[in-house]
Design an enzyme around this catalytic site. Structure first.
Site, PDB file in Angstrom:
ATOM      1  N   TYR A   1      11.162   9.245   0.951  1.00 19.12           N
ATOM      2  CA  TYR A   1      11.143   8.160  -0.043  1.00 19.12           C
ATOM      3  C   TYR A   1      11.796   8.517  -1.381  1.00 19.12           C
ATOM      4  CZ  TYR A   1       7.920   6.103   3.316  1.00 19.12           C
ATOM      5  OH  TYR A   1       7.372   5.594   4.475  1.00 19.12           O
TER       6      TYR A   1
ATOM      7  N   SER B   1      13.128   3.430   3.158  1.00 17.75           N
ATOM      8  CA  SER B   1      13.627   4.210   4.300  1.00 17.75           C
ATOM      9  C   SER B   1      14.244   3.264   5.334  1.00 17.75           C
ATOM     10  CB  SER B   1      12.475   5.002   4.927  1.00 17.75           C
ATOM     11  OG  SER B   1      11.521   4.109   5.482  1.00 17.75           O
TER      12      SER B   1
ATOM     13  N   ARG C   1       7.601   1.377  13.377  1.00 19.51           N
ATOM     14  CA  ARG C   1       8.170   0.920  12.095  1.00 19.51           C
ATOM     15  C   ARG C   1       9.324  -0.079  12.283  1.00 19.51           C
ATOM     16  NH1 ARG C   1       5.671   4.183   8.172  1.00 19.51           N
ATOM     17  NH2 ARG C   1       5.167   6.221   9.024  1.00 19.51           N
TER      18      ARG C   1
ATOM     19  N   GLU D   1      12.613  -8.963   1.957  1.00 20.43           N
ATOM     20  CA  GLU D   1      11.824  -7.790   2.368  1.00 20.43           C
ATOM     21  C   GLU D   1      12.656  -6.529   2.128  1.00 20.43           C
ATOM     22  OE1 GLU D   1      10.753  -8.208   6.511  1.00 20.43           O
ATOM     23  OE2 GLU D   1      10.291  -6.064   6.723  1.00 20.43           O
TER      24      GLU D   1
ATOM     25  N   ASN E   1       8.289  -5.145  -0.893  1.00 21.36           N
ATOM     26  CA  ASN E   1       8.165  -4.036   0.051  1.00 21.36           C
ATOM     27  C   ASN E   1       6.707  -4.019   0.520  1.00 21.36           C
ATOM     28  OD1 ASN E   1       7.932  -1.677   1.480  1.00 21.36           O
ATOM     29  ND2 ASN E   1       9.093  -0.438   0.024  1.00 21.36           N
TER      30      ASN E   1
ATOM     31  N   HIS F   1       4.108  -3.829   9.472  1.00 21.85           N
ATOM     32  CA  HIS F   1       4.057  -3.634  10.913  1.00 21.85           C
ATOM     33  C   HIS F   1       2.863  -4.301  11.599  1.00 21.85           C
ATOM     34  CE1 HIS F   1       7.115  -0.949   9.546  1.00 21.85           C
ATOM     35  NE2 HIS F   1       6.245  -0.126   8.962  1.00 21.85           N
TER      36      HIS F   1
ATOM     37  N   ALA G   1       3.180  -0.344   4.920  1.00 27.24           N
ATOM     38  CA  ALA G   1       2.708  -0.362   6.313  1.00 27.24           C
ATOM     39  C   ALA G   1       2.245  -1.752   6.759  1.00 27.24           C
ATOM     40  CB  ALA G   1       1.589   0.657   6.496  1.00 27.24           C
TER      41      ALA G   1
ATOM     42  N   PRO H   1       0.786  -1.225   0.000  1.00 27.99           N
ATOM     43  CA  PRO H   1       0.000   0.000   0.000  1.00 27.99           C
ATOM     44  C   PRO H   1       0.826   1.288   0.000  1.00 27.99           C
ATOM     45  CG  PRO H   1      -0.208  -1.150   2.108  1.00 27.99           C
ATOM     46  CD  PRO H   1       0.479  -2.084   1.162  1.00 27.99           C
ATOM     47  N   ASN H   2       0.322   2.237  -0.749  1.00 28.01           N
ATOM     48  CA  ASN H   2       0.853   3.608  -0.851  1.00 28.01           C
ATOM     49  C   ASN H   2       2.157   3.715  -1.643  1.00 28.01           C
ATOM     50  OD1 ASN H   2      -1.255   4.845   0.774  1.00 28.01           O
ATOM     51  ND2 ASN H   2      -0.335   3.776   2.504  1.00 28.01           N
TER      52      ASN H   2
ATOM     53  N   ARG I   1       4.745  11.032  -2.694  1.00 27.14           N
ATOM     54  CA  ARG I   1       4.632  10.763  -1.257  1.00 27.14           C
ATOM     55  C   ARG I   1       5.928  11.107  -0.504  1.00 27.14           C
ATOM     56  NH1 ARG I   1       4.579   4.636   1.210  1.00 27.14           N
ATOM     57  NH2 ARG I   1       4.112   5.253   3.346  1.00 27.14           N
TER      58      ARG I   1
ATOM     59  N   ARG J   1      13.142   5.327  12.444  1.00 28.29           N
ATOM     60  CA  ARG J   1      11.973   6.200  12.373  1.00 28.29           C
ATOM     61  C   ARG J   1      11.083   5.989  13.603  1.00 28.29           C
ATOM     62  NH1 ARG J   1       9.313   5.599   6.644  1.00 28.29           N
ATOM     63  NH2 ARG J   1       8.169   7.424   7.414  1.00 28.29           N
TER      64      ARG J   1
ATOM     65  N   HIS K   1      12.754  -2.153   2.349  1.00 28.20           N
ATOM     66  CA  HIS K   1      12.202  -0.852   2.747  1.00 28.20           C
ATOM     67  C   HIS K   1      13.111   0.233   2.211  1.00 28.20           C
ATOM     68  CE1 HIS K   1       9.338  -2.883   5.228  1.00 28.20           C
ATOM     69  NE2 HIS K   1      10.324  -3.636   5.679  1.00 28.20           N
TER      70      HIS K   1
HETATM   71  C1  DQA Z   1       8.293   1.497   3.840  1.00 26.78           C
HETATM   72  C2  DQA Z   1       8.346   1.798   5.334  1.00 26.78           C
HETATM   73  C3  DQA Z   1       6.994   1.562   5.989  1.00 26.78           C
HETATM   74  O1  DQA Z   1       7.054   1.864   7.364  1.00 26.78           O
HETATM   75  C4  DQA Z   1       5.952   2.466   5.351  1.00 26.78           C
HETATM   76  O2  DQA Z   1       4.687   2.215   5.913  1.00 26.78           O
HETATM   77  C5  DQA Z   1       5.928   2.353   3.865  1.00 26.78           C
HETATM   78  C6  DQA Z   1       7.197   2.277   3.146  1.00 26.78           C
HETATM   79  C7  DQA Z   1       9.628   1.851   3.133  1.00 26.78           C
HETATM   80  O3  DQA Z   1       9.771   1.469   1.983  1.00 26.78           O
HETATM   81  O4  DQA Z   1      10.487   2.521   3.713  1.00 26.78           O
HETATM   82  O5  DQA Z   1       4.867   2.411   3.242  1.00 26.78           O
HETATM   83  O6  DQA Z   1       8.078   0.102   3.650  1.00 26.78           O
END
Ligand code: DQA
Length: 150
Positions: free
Chosen positions: A22, A101, A110, A97, A73, A79, A76, A9-10, A17, A106, A99
């Site tokens: 990011y 960031s 996270r 996996e 990836n 978590h 969210a 998501p996102n 974003r 953070r 990420h």
């Molecule tokens: C993320 C880190 C997650 O905490 C966040 O919710 C994301 C992106 C990252 O790529 O750093 O959506 O997975």
């Protein structure tokens, strides 16, 4: 060898974003970059993004027969989604996996990943390069494990 690059998501909002966290690259440009490296390594790569937990669960199930490995990836979902953790542990397909960031630097929530213990490795805080690093790691792992031996 056929791999899946999957984003939760996102992550379709990359480029728009929170660029300070990011970066400015879109998901499409990151997918192109990983596809290019995959082609150099002689690996087939499909890309999938969804904002919907069930669609991601279905894709992981499909990966069981369709892919040799997954670069993932989970956004969210990392978590809190036990459904996605269970999906990953339901299949034997190795998952790395990723990420963008540094999730450990953070907000405290996270730093928790429900995927702990069910993924091959977690790559965090390397920006878009993390996806390429995950690809290379998976390719090496899969090549080593197909080298035979008894
Ligand atoms: C993320 C880190 C997650 O905490 C966040 O919710 C994301 C992106 C990252 O790529 O750093 O959506 O997975």
């Amino acid at each position: 060898m056929k791999l899946l690059l999957m984003n939760g998501p996102n992550l379709n909002m990359l480029g728009v974003r929170e660029p300070a966290i990011y970066g400015h690259d879109t998901l499409a440009s990151i997918e192109d970059m990983v596809r290019l490296r995959a082609a150099e390594l002689g690996v087939e790569l499909d890309c999938f993004q969804s904002n919907h937990e069930g669609a991601l669960v279905d894709k992981i199930h499909e990966a069981h027969t369709a892919y040799d490995g997954i670069i993932y990836n989970p956004g969210a979902h990392t978590h809190y989604s036990y459904a996605l953790r269970d999906a990953v542990s339901s299949v034997s397909t190795p998952v790395v996996e990723v990420h963008i960031s540094d999730v450990d630097a953070r907000e405290p929530f996270r730093a928790i990943s429900v995927f702990d213990g069910v993924v091959l490795e977690k790559i965090s805080g390397r920006g878009k390069q993390g996806y390429v690093d995950a690809l290379e790691l998976l390719v090496k792992q899969l090549s080593d494990s197909s080298d035979g031996g008894c």
